[in-house]
Every structure is written in structure tokens, then in C-alpha cells.
Scaffold this active site. Structure first.
Site, PDB file in Angstrom:
ATOM      1  N   GLU A 149      34.449  -8.346   9.850  1.00 16.35           N
ATOM      2  CA  GLU A 149      34.646  -9.112   8.619  1.00 16.35           C
ATOM      3  C   GLU A 149      34.847  -8.243   7.376  1.00 16.35           C
ATOM      4  O   GLU A 149      35.329  -8.722   6.357  1.00 16.35           O
ATOM      5  CB  GLU A 149      33.513 -10.120   8.415  1.00 16.35           C
ATOM      6  CG  GLU A 149      32.127  -9.516   8.468  1.00 16.35           C
ATOM      7  CD  GLU A 149      31.040 -10.580   8.393  1.00 16.35           C
ATOM      8  OE1 GLU A 149      31.345 -11.768   8.551  1.00 16.35           O
ATOM      9  OE2 GLU A 149      29.886 -10.195   8.161  1.00 16.35           O
ATOM     10  N   LYS A 187      19.997  14.446  13.259  1.00 15.17           N
ATOM     11  CA  LYS A 187      21.221  14.269  14.045  1.00 15.17           C
ATOM     12  C   LYS A 187      22.395  13.801  13.167  1.00 15.17           C
ATOM     13  O   LYS A 187      22.260  12.831  12.423  1.00 15.17           O
ATOM     14  CB  LYS A 187      20.972  13.249  15.159  1.00 15.17           C
ATOM     15  CG  LYS A 187      20.009  13.757  16.216  1.00 15.17           C
ATOM     16  CD  LYS A 187      20.667  14.901  16.971  1.00 15.17           C
ATOM     17  CE  LYS A 187      19.800  15.420  18.107  1.00 15.17           C
ATOM     18  NZ  LYS A 187      20.362  16.658  18.677  1.00 15.17           N
ATOM     19  N   LYS A 189      25.549  13.110  14.434  1.00 18.29           N
ATOM     20  CA  LYS A 189      26.606  12.422  15.195  1.00 18.29           C
ATOM     21  C   LYS A 189      26.909  11.010  14.668  1.00 18.29           C
ATOM     22  O   LYS A 189      28.085  10.650  14.502  1.00 18.29           O
ATOM     23  CB  LYS A 189      26.229  12.388  16.681  1.00 18.29           C
ATOM     24  CG  LYS A 189      27.388  12.047  17.604  1.00 18.29           C
ATOM     25  CD  LYS A 189      28.409  13.170  17.715  1.00 18.29           C
ATOM     26  CE  LYS A 189      27.950  14.219  18.725  1.00 18.29           C
ATOM     27  NZ  LYS A 189      28.810  15.406  18.722  1.00 18.29           N
ATOM     28  N   LYS A 223      27.912  21.557   8.211  1.00 23.29           N
ATOM     29  CA  LYS A 223      28.383  20.924   9.444  1.00 23.29           C
ATOM     30  C   LYS A 223      28.936  19.519   9.134  1.00 23.29           C
ATOM     31  O   LYS A 223      30.030  19.152   9.581  1.00 23.29           O
ATOM     32  CB  LYS A 223      27.208  20.829  10.415  1.00 23.29           C
ATOM     33  CG  LYS A 223      27.578  20.281  11.772  1.00 23.29           C
ATOM     34  CD  LYS A 223      26.367  20.374  12.709  1.00 23.29           C
ATOM     35  CE  LYS A 223      26.619  19.608  13.984  1.00 23.29           C
ATOM     36  NZ  LYS A 223      25.414  19.532  14.805  1.00 23.29           N
ATOM     37  N   CYS A 381       9.206 -21.807 -12.140  1.00 23.60           N
ATOM     38  CA  CYS A 381      10.072 -22.865 -11.632  1.00 23.60           C
ATOM     39  C   CYS A 381       9.270 -23.856 -10.772  1.00 23.60           C
ATOM     40  O   CYS A 381       8.502 -24.618 -11.327  1.00 23.60           O
ATOM     41  CB  CYS A 381      11.271 -22.261 -10.903  1.00 23.60           C
ATOM     42  SG  CYS A 381      12.678 -23.377 -10.966  1.00 23.60           S
ATOM     43  N   GLN A 385       6.272 -26.493 -11.863  1.00 25.31           N
ATOM     44  CA  GLN A 385       6.246 -27.918 -11.496  1.00 25.31           C
ATOM     45  C   GLN A 385       4.940 -28.256 -10.772  1.00 25.31           C
ATOM     46  O   GLN A 385       4.358 -29.324 -10.990  1.00 25.31           O
ATOM     47  CB  GLN A 385       7.468 -28.247 -10.630  1.00 25.31           C
ATOM     48  CG  GLN A 385       8.792 -28.032 -11.385  1.00 25.31           C
ATOM     49  CD  GLN A 385      10.036 -28.278 -10.524  1.00 25.31           C
ATOM     50  OE1 GLN A 385       9.951 -28.491  -9.324  1.00 25.31           O
ATOM     51  NE2 GLN A 385      11.212 -28.232 -11.154  1.00 25.31           N
ATOM     52  N   HIS A 507      13.530 -18.662 -14.886  1.00 28.61           N
ATOM     53  CA  HIS A 507      13.195 -17.482 -14.066  1.00 28.61           C
ATOM     54  C   HIS A 507      13.162 -16.212 -14.921  1.00 28.61           C
ATOM     55  O   HIS A 507      14.151 -15.475 -14.983  1.00 28.61           O
ATOM     56  CB  HIS A 507      14.228 -17.323 -12.949  1.00 28.61           C
ATOM     57  CG  HIS A 507      14.140 -18.381 -11.916  1.00 28.61           C
ATOM     58  ND1 HIS A 507      13.377 -18.255 -10.766  1.00 28.61           N
ATOM     59  CD2 HIS A 507      14.679 -19.620 -11.858  1.00 28.61           C
ATOM     60  CE1 HIS A 507      13.473 -19.350 -10.043  1.00 28.61           C
ATOM     61  NE2 HIS A 507      14.253 -20.203 -10.688  1.00 28.61           N
ATOM     62  N   GLU A 509      11.797 -13.481 -14.315  1.00 26.18           N
ATOM     63  CA  GLU A 509      11.892 -12.254 -13.500  1.00 26.18           C
ATOM     64  C   GLU A 509      13.316 -11.699 -13.455  1.00 26.18           C
ATOM     65  O   GLU A 509      13.519 -10.501 -13.249  1.00 26.18           O
ATOM     66  CB  GLU A 509      11.362 -12.514 -12.081  1.00 26.18           C
ATOM     67  CG  GLU A 509      12.235 -13.372 -11.164  1.00 26.18           C
ATOM     68  CD  GLU A 509      12.049 -14.885 -11.333  1.00 26.18           C
ATOM     69  OE1 GLU A 509      11.540 -15.303 -12.391  1.00 26.18           O
ATOM     70  OE2 GLU A 509      12.438 -15.637 -10.415  1.00 26.18           O
TER      71      GLU A 509
HETATM   72  N1  GLN Z   1      12.971 -27.066  -6.189  1.00 19.75           N
HETATM   73  C1  GLN Z   1      12.744 -27.089  -7.598  1.00 19.75           C
HETATM   74  C2  GLN Z   1      13.948 -27.650  -8.339  1.00 19.75           C
HETATM   75  O1  GLN Z   1      15.056 -27.625  -7.828  1.00 19.75           O
HETATM   76  C3  GLN Z   1      12.402 -25.707  -8.119  1.00 19.75           C
HETATM   77  C4  GLN Z   1      13.511 -24.718  -7.967  1.00 19.75           C
HETATM   78  C5  GLN Z   1      13.066 -23.274  -8.084  1.00 19.75           C
HETATM   79  O2  GLN Z   1      11.890 -22.947  -7.953  1.00 19.75           O
HETATM   80  N2  GLN Z   1      14.008 -22.383  -8.291  1.00 19.75           N
HETATM   81  O3  GLN Z   1      13.806 -28.101  -9.441  1.00 19.75           O
END
Ligand code: GLN
Length: 544
Positions: A149, A187, A189, A223, A381, A385, A507, A509
Site C-alpha cells: 500500500e 547486524k 543485513k 560497512k 471531554c 461529562q 482537549h 492536551e
Molecule cells: N463521547 C463524548 C462525546 O462525543 C466525549 C468525546 C470525547 O471524550 N472526546 O461528546
């Protein structure tokens, strides 16, 4: 005019092409060049958004809402510059474009073929970012040379190598030099074979980067050079590193950047400016304290499922000069009965993002424990919730409160499908994706953390806090401290009478980088530090 570097991989997957590409980019950037990195993935999914974490690890989201490969996270964390839709291209996207054009009649009756039509589309996309003012565009090819691919991508590189002036195009091949302990020998190879395979496909590597557990002798380098048709100084040793953030410095020592600059005939480059990077590494390598942070999720056995969260903790740990030890807690097996035992050594708790009902009761149990025991809490997220559901059930007394993602019949749908999601039928690329602004309530914990009231963060979700219940929550002490200014969608919740309890719909992060660690992670780690100190009786629990 941009110059192009292609990074291919041989022998095996997981050699760290993304880290090598990001490290080379970092070094070139540190010498004053404007660099970007893109990833071409040979699978047929249009993007990784529909792949589950067992297949693909984390799905990384860009500001402009692309669902991408997690290597883009490394690119951003290393370069401290954002990537975009254009930085990740899959076979699926290439074919989709070509087939759509065929349906439009753009090929004027011609037979549409892999060569030239698919390869032309690959080449067009490989060159696209070069038109945006970059000095250097690095393209990482996913997969391993020899895969069926990846053939059209390697063919596209062959054509570009042939079409471009020699000084504008360079190929780095990353390979493995295994150590056989029985023979006590490294190695070469497999490397010889993989370079031969690449050559058979018409691509000549300029630089061979060798992943190895043991140092390569000069003789071994000679090599490899001889068999692989490169100069001995173009054989680069890439020894296993303690942390991925050491790799740029190791590559600097090996002279990778200088070889690249010479080969691309780039003159007048500056000395590498890596003072911030080195300062970060110093703090990372010499922590003063250690913390245990629980990561509550259902994919904890997968290294890559929470990649950006783990990296953000590394950045935040360095800022706080402490080693953040992540304690993985499987949410599926967490219960009221075992939670106290499992959490007894924790200094903070992060409830992870996720989809679907598996493990959510464990996440709710974790939130309850953190809320009741004043353990620093950070929900991302789905984690946010779950904190809303927990509060609904145990503080507001709505026993069956839930998200309609898990229970469509709940009498208290405190988390509900977003209005614009109700008409969505297709799963691919249809979540609320990418950067949205958020307005923060003055005086809130979020306000202290960010030091501002206007932020922009990245999203990937379909459900949201149900604003019909907002008044009840506020009255009972859960504050919506961040909202989208247009829609009023709740982006942040917090509990003011808790030392550190914050849940975010977005998010954070994804935006933490070495040179710009995310303030939420930095503050959370700091709160965890206070928590351990207070356990030892050194300071009182700090209330915000
Ligand atoms: N499942 C939840 C939503 O869609 C949280 C999504 C998540 O944690 N990225 O709202």
C-alpha cells in the site's frame, strides 16, 4: 522556494520516524529556518477519525478541525507551531479527490490510473505546504518500505527526486540495526535489504538513520555506507533515548542537521538556539519530587491511546520540577468497593476522554471519590461529562442522571446530543471538531489557571452539558466557568468549594508543547503537589 525532505522507514514499524522527523525539524528550526512536517499515511480510511484506539492510538485534532495521526502531535510539541488539514494525507483522501474529479469529468475521457493520476495527486499534496512560505517541508511516509500500500507514495517520491534539482530534495531512510545477544553483534543485513528494496522502487536514500540499542562503530558505519550507497558521515546513529525529547540533541551530536544543510546547499544558517529546550530537559531529568497521578480510562493498556495527555504531563511535570508517575486505572474494573484501595497513593486524578458506555460507571465512581476526598480532579471531554453526571446523581439526588450517549431513556439527560448533531447521519468528520473560543468567568479557578478570560481550545465531541439543568447545578455549587460566547455551550465546570476540581469539554492536551506547556496541566500538577504536601502535614490544603 521550499526544499523537501522525505523520511521513509525500513525493517519494521514503530522505529520512531515521527520523532526523527520532528527532531530534524527542531534542529533546522533552531537554526532559524521555517519548517513544517507532514505525514502521508497509506491506509484507505479518509482520516483516522473513524479508527478506534486499538487500531490507531490517539486521534490528534488540529485547530482547523482535522482528525489526524498522532505523529502530528509530536510535530506540534517539538516545533511549537500548529499543523493543519494539509499536514496529514491518507490514501483514502488521495483516491477520494481523484475519483471525485473523474466523476466531474475532469479527466476528459482518459483512463484514470495509479500512475500518473494517483501519483500526481500525491505529488501535488506533497508540494502544497511548500507554497506557504516554509523553507523546508519534511514529509514522513507512514508504513514500511516494501508494503504494497505504500508503493504509490514511494513512487511519488521517486518522481520528485528525479524532477527536482538535486539540492532541493533529500531522502532520509530510518532503519533498525538489531543486536543479537547470542552472537554479541549488531547486524546490518536487515538495513541492507531495506535499502535495496527502496532502491528497487527507484528511490536513493541520502542519509541512513540507524535505530540501535548499542553504539555503532566507525567500521560498522563504513560497512553500512558501502552497502547502502551513502557517504560514511551520512550514516547516523540513533541510540535508544531515555525520553523522546533527548532525540534532537542526540541528532545534533551526530551532525544530522549539518549534513542536511550541506546537502540542500543552504548557507548562512545560524548556530542552533536550543536554550529553552535544554532548560526543559534539565528540569525533566532532575526532578525534585515525585507525584502519583491516576489516569482513569478504558484504553490504559495501550501506550498510544492517551499519547497527548501523557506528553502534557511530562511538560507540566518539568515546569513543576517533579516526576509525574502515571498510575493507570482501568475504568471498567473500578468499583465503589475497590476505589479507596486503588486510589490510596494518588495525588490527583485525571478522568480521560472516550466514547461509548464501557467503563463509564468506573469513571463516575472515580469522580465521586475525588469530589468527596478533595483529591485534585481534572476531567477531559468524556471525563468532564462524567463529573456532571456524578454531581447530578450524588449531589442533586437524580439517581438515574446520565448522558444520552449511554442511556437515551434517562429521566435526567444532563449530558445531551448537541442540536446540530441531531441531523448527522455519517460518522466520518462530523463531530464538533477543532478550535472554538471560550469565555471564562472572572475570578474562577479557570481564570486563575489561564490568567485571561478569552481562550481558544480544540474539540472532538457530539454531546454537551444540557443547559436546561444549568440553574440547578449552579444552585448546588457546580459552576460553568467557561462558555462558548456564541452558543452558550458549557466548556468548563468547576467546584469552588474543592481545592482543585475542573472538567473541560475540550482537549487541552492537544495544545501542550515543550516550549508552551498547557496551563491546565501545569496548575493541576501544582495542585497535586500541594495535595501531597498537605497529606504530609506540611501545608494546609489550598483552596482557590
Ligand atoms: N463521547 C463524548 C462525546 O462525543 C466525549 C468525546 C470525547 O471524550 N472526546 O461528546
Amino acid at each position: 522556494m521550499a526544499k523537501y525532505i522525505f523520511v521513509t522507514g525500513g525493517v519494521t514499524s514503530s522505529l520512531g520516524k515521527g520523532i526523527i522527523a520532528a527532531s530534524l525539524a527542531k534542529l533546522l528550526q533552531s537554526r532559524g529556518l521555517k519548517v513544517t512536517i507532514q505525514k502521508f499515511d497509506p491506509y484507505i480510511n479518509v482520516d483516522p477519525g473513524t479508527l478506534n484506539p486499538y487500531e490507531h492510538g490517539e486521534c490528534y485534532v488540529t485547530d482547523d478541525g482535522a482528525e489526524t495521526d498522532l505523529d502530528l502531535g509530536h510535530y506540534e510539541r517539538f516545533l511549537n507551531t500548529p499543523t493543519s488539514q494539509a499536514n496529514n494525507v491518507t490514501t483514502g483522501r488521495i483516491y477520494q479527490t481523484v475519483i471525485n474529479k473523474e466523476r466531474e469529468g475532469e479527466y476528459l475521457g482518459k483512463t484514470v490510473q495509479v500512475i500518473p493520476h494517483i501519483t500526481d495527486e500525491i505529488k501535488r499534496r506533497m508540494l502544497l505546504l511548500g507554497e506557504q512560505g516554509y523553507d523546508i517541508v519534511i514529509t514522513e511516509l507512514g508504513g514500511t518500505v516494501g508494503d504494497i500500500e505504500s508503493l504509490p507514495f514511494v513512487e511519488a517520491v521517486r518522481q520528485l527526486q528525479w524532477e527536482m534539482p538535486e539540492e532541493d530534495c533529500l531522502v532520509v531512510h530510518l532503519t533498525l540495526i538489531p543486536y543479537l545477544s547470542a552472537a554479541k553483534e549488531l547486524k546490518t543485513k536487515p538495513t541492507q535489504h531495506s535499502v535495496r528494496m527502496l532502491s528497487q522502487e527507484g528511490v536513493r536514500p541520502d542519509i541512513i538513520v540507524c535505530r540501535t540499542e548499542k553504539p555503532l562503530s566507525e567500521e560498522l558505519k563504513r560497512k553500512i555506507a558501502l552497502f547502502c550507497n551513502v557517504k560514511p558521515n551520512a550514516v547516523i546513529e540513533a541510540m535508544d533515548a531515555g525520553t523522546i525529547y533527548e532525540v534532537p540533541l542526540k541528532m545534533l551530536q551526530e551532525g544530522l542537521d549539518v549534513i542536511v544543510l550541506k546537502r540542500l546547499q543552504i548557507n548562512g544558517y545560524a548556530a542552533p538556539e536550543l536554550s529553552k529546550w535544554r532548560a526543559f530537559l534539565d528540569k525533566l531529568n532532575y526532578p525534585k519530587t515525585k507525584l502519583n497521578i491516576g489516569l482513569i480510562g478504558k484504553y490504559i493498556e495501550l501506550q498510544d491511546a492517551y499519547k497527548s495527555i501523557l506528553e502534557a504531563f511530562i511538560h507540566a511535570g518539568a515546569v513543576n520540577q517533579c516526576k509525574v508517575n502515571i498510575v493507570n486505572v482501568h475504568s471498567e474494573f473500578l468499583t465503589e468497593e475497590n476505589v479507596a484501595e486503588k486510589f490510596k497513593d494518588l495525588d490527583g486524578l485525571l478522568v480521560a476522554p472516550g466514547f461509548g458506555s464501557r467503563g463509564v460507571e468506573g469513571k463516575i465512581t472515580a469522580v465521586k471519590y475525588a469530589r468527596e476526598h478533595h483529591l485534585p480532579f481534572f476531567g477531559i471531554c468524556l471525563g468532564m461529562q462524567m463529573s456532571v453526571i456524578e454531581f447530578g446523581r450524588n449531589v442533586l439526588g437524580w439517581k438515574d442522571a446520565h448522558s444520552t450517549e449511554m442511556n437515551t431513556a434517562t429521566p435526567y439527560p444532563v449530558i445531551a446530543l448537541m442540536e446540530e448533531q441531531k441531523k448527522v447521519k455519517k460518522k466520518g468528520g462530523t463531530m464538533r471538531l477543532g478550535a472554538y473560543p471560550c469565555e471564562i468567568m472572572p475570578g474562577s479557578l479557570a481564570n486563575k489557571v489561564y490568567g485571561t478570560t478569552q481562550i481558544s481550545e480544540r474539540h472532538r465531541h457530539r454531546w454537551e452539558f444540557n443547559n436546561n439543568y444549568l440553574k440547578d447545578y449552579e444552585a448546588a455549587g457546580m459552576i460553568p466557568s467557561g462558555k462558548n460566547p456564541q452558543s452558550g455551550l458549557v466548556e468548563i465546570v468547576e467546584l469552588p468549594n474543592h481545592p482543585f476540581f475542573i472538567g473541560v469539554q475540550y482537549h487541552p492536551e492537544l495544545k501542550s508543547t515543550v516550549e508552551n506547556p498547557h496551563p491546565l496541566f501545569v496548575s493541576f500538577v501544582q495542585a497535586a503537589k500541594w495535595f501531597t504536601e498537605s497529606k504530609k502535614g506540611n501545608v494546609a490544603v489550598v483552596s482557590n
